[in-house]
Motif scaffolding. Structure first.
Motif: not given
Length: 587
Positions: A293-309
């Motif tokens: 259910x996540x658009x590609x741009x949302x997946x990229x944003x989530x990637x940044x949060x997962x690996x950096x937050x």
């Protein structure tokens, strides 16, 4: 604390697997190979809500209840002098740590099946010596292990409304109201009472109350009256709160509609809740296929949060999405494969310093290949365009069957080869027989094509160095030369080197590394030279090399299926047959 390894024995579709871990772990593989079961192994170990049900017969590998289920997590405490999580573990486990092996610690759950009870009884152990682990007492479903860890399981269908409703009291704890908030709260209660009085005074409400009371008394004669009240005053104003969207510079409010937006907001709520977590439990996220259910741009944003937050200090992520891996670094890649006999391979992936500035580009290319069984690495887009055309005509189902073409955007094959081989993915390489002149000695050339290939051999230490060669292309007695003459001499030298290093090139082929005698364009001319002359003119090799991608697209658009079969069957393009099968019949 650093997560070190996980071993699973006799659990569901895992007979016995062991994988290396880091604090950020990515689990991937085809559908129905065991990614969810891998997650469940961790949940059984660390989540009392899962553990309380015990092990069912179906939890045992091939239903073999004669064998014991064993799940063992190893952590590294070598940072114990400065890491709070390591200090927390040491404080809680007490005497379970002996004086040696202080850097290691193990957590383990076992399940021996009780035939009388028809259930596997979970037993929990810990200690820093694997052969001498200490069993923990369990009080109901609780054990000392549950003082250490909190598992946050995020399933693919995470629901915003349920997440918000379930945690509303924690989010808005009325016991934490300060004096100004208490004053406002009392005002709201007075307004709520006034609201109910106003509602009750409405004629339509009074008529309904009288009617429904009379109907009730017909069924049961009691001295009661039915009255309508707003939930706001009965349950409190917090119970009716739900999140809405308010856009900047817009006074209107909008519902949080759209599955993608709801999912991102649900993740935001979880992150906030974990930061509110009381005590100092170590939080480990288990996140299953969040790309749904996540658009590609949302997946990229989530990637940044997962690996950096910071909130995601420890997590296990299962995914089919390459976009979620754009920001990965210092992660354990865990590949689950083979339906009949499930195996796991793990590779600790760290971006080399020389690639840090292009990490996202490197990860984007690599991530797409991680989901394949066989990967053919090529230098650039012109090779990819040609090979996609040939395979599309000759073997159009190659991607469905687990094969993948990866353009490495240059000649930096090594980082891709290391990761893919580490995950037991079959790797094939196709590259040119390049020579490179030395900066201060233009007639001396390094054998970078052969050198590149030899460095990719599995047992290569990367230090093998071939002596440079001399190609004196100057007109005798001068420093001048003709460009065409220089090119011809270099081409002749490449052919000569190909013969000279025949033994090494055979070794490369046996290791699925294919070096052109000269380059791709010359290989192609050997296969379909007459067709190329017809389509591109009298010097098709030069034409292709002038604008490699554009002119290759022009050529491939004109190639027939017969042309593609001729290329595919040619000895110089055995690399393509390796990608799909060693032996293949083309119809």
């Amino acid at each position: 604390m650093n997560l070190k390894s996980l071993e699973i024995e006799n659990f569901r579709n895992f007979e016995k697997v062991a994988v290396s871990l880091t604090n950020q772990n990515v689990i991937f593989g085809m559908n129905d190979v065991g990614k969810t079961n891998f997650m469940f192994a961790l949940r059984f170990l660390l989540d009392k809500e899962v553990r309380k049900n015990g092990f069912r017969e179906s939890d045992y590998y091939k239903n073999n209840t004669n064998e014991i289920i064993k799940i063992t997590l190893e952590v590294d405490l070598s940072d114990r002098t400065h890491n709070d999580d390591s200090k927390h573990i040491i404080a809680k486990v007490g005497g379970a740590r002996s004086s040696d092996e202080l850097d290691k610690f193990y957590f383990q759950i076992t399940g021996a099946y009780d035939q009388n009870e028809q259930i596997g009884i979970p037993k929990i152990y810990w200690g820093n010596k694997l052969e001498e682990l200490v069993e923990l007492n369990q009080n109901g479903i609780f054990s000392s292990l549950d003082n250490l860890f909190k598992i946050v399981y995020v399933d693919p269908t995470i629901d915003l409304e349920k997440t918000f409703s379930k945690n509303r009291n924690r989010l808005f704890d009325q016991t934490r109201l300060d004096e100004p908030d208490l004053a406002i709260s009392n005002e709201i209660k007075e307004l709520s009472s006034l609201l109910n009085n106003k509602i009750s005074s409405m004629g339509i409400i009074q008529t309904f109350q009288t009617t429904i009371t009379e109907e009730y008394k017909k069924l049961k004669n009691e001295k009661i009256n039915i009255e309508m009240k707003s939930e706001l005053s009965i349950n409190g104003y917090f119970s009716n709160l739900i999140p809405y969207i308010k856009k900047d510079n817009d006074d209107n409010i909008y519902p949080t509609s759209g599955d993608g937006r709801k999912k991102i907001l649900a993740y935001s709520l979880l992150n906030h809740l974990m930061q509110l977590q009381e005590g100092n439990k170590i939080i480990i996220y288990l996140i299953e296929e969040p790309e749904n259910s996540l658009h590609r741009s949302m997946q990229i944003a989530l990637s940044k949060q997962l690996f950096n937050a910071k909130v995601y200090s420890y997590f296990f992520l299962s995914t089919h999405s390459s976009e979620l891996l754009y920001e990965m670094d210092n992660a354990s890649l865990i590949r689950v494969f083979s339906k009949n006999s499930t195996n796991c391979e793990s590779y600790i992936y760290r971006v080399d310093e020389e690639y840090k500035n292009i990490k996202k580009e490197l990860n984007r290319s690599l991530a797409a290949a991680l989901f394949a069984d066989k990967v053919l690495l090529v230098e650039g887009p012109s090779e990819r365009v040609l090979f996609e055309k040939i395979l599309g005509e000759v073997y159009p189902t190659y991607e469905l069957e687990g094969s993948f073409l990866l353009d490495v955007s240059g000649i930096k094959f090594k980082p891709y080869v290391k990761v893919l081989r580490g995950l037991n993915i079959f790797v094939i390489v196709k590259t040119d027989n390049d020579l490179k002149s030395k900066k201060d000695h233009p007639t001396k050339f390094d054998l970078i094509g052969i050198q590149r290939c030899l460095s990719l051999l599995e047992n290569s230490d990367g230090e093998l160095s071939l002596e440079p060669i001399e190609i004196n292309y100057h007109i005798e007695g001068t420093k001048t030369y003709k460009k065409s003459f220089k090119q011809q001499m270099i081409k002749n030298k490449k052919k000569e080197l190909y013969q000279q290093y025949e033994t090494q090139i055979c070794l490369l082929k046996n290791n699925n590394i294919f070096l052109s005698e000269i380059d791709l364009e010359h290989d192609l001319f050997e296969a379909i030279g007459e067709t190329m002359i017809t389509l591109l003119g009298s010097n098709p090799i030069k034409y292709l090399q002038e604008h490699k991608l554009l002119n290759m697209i022009e050529l491939t658009n004109q190639l027939t299926k017969e042309d593609c079969i001729s290329i595919f069957d040619h000895n110089l393009f055995k690399v393509l047959r390796k990608l799909v099968s060693d032996e293949i019949e083309v119809s």
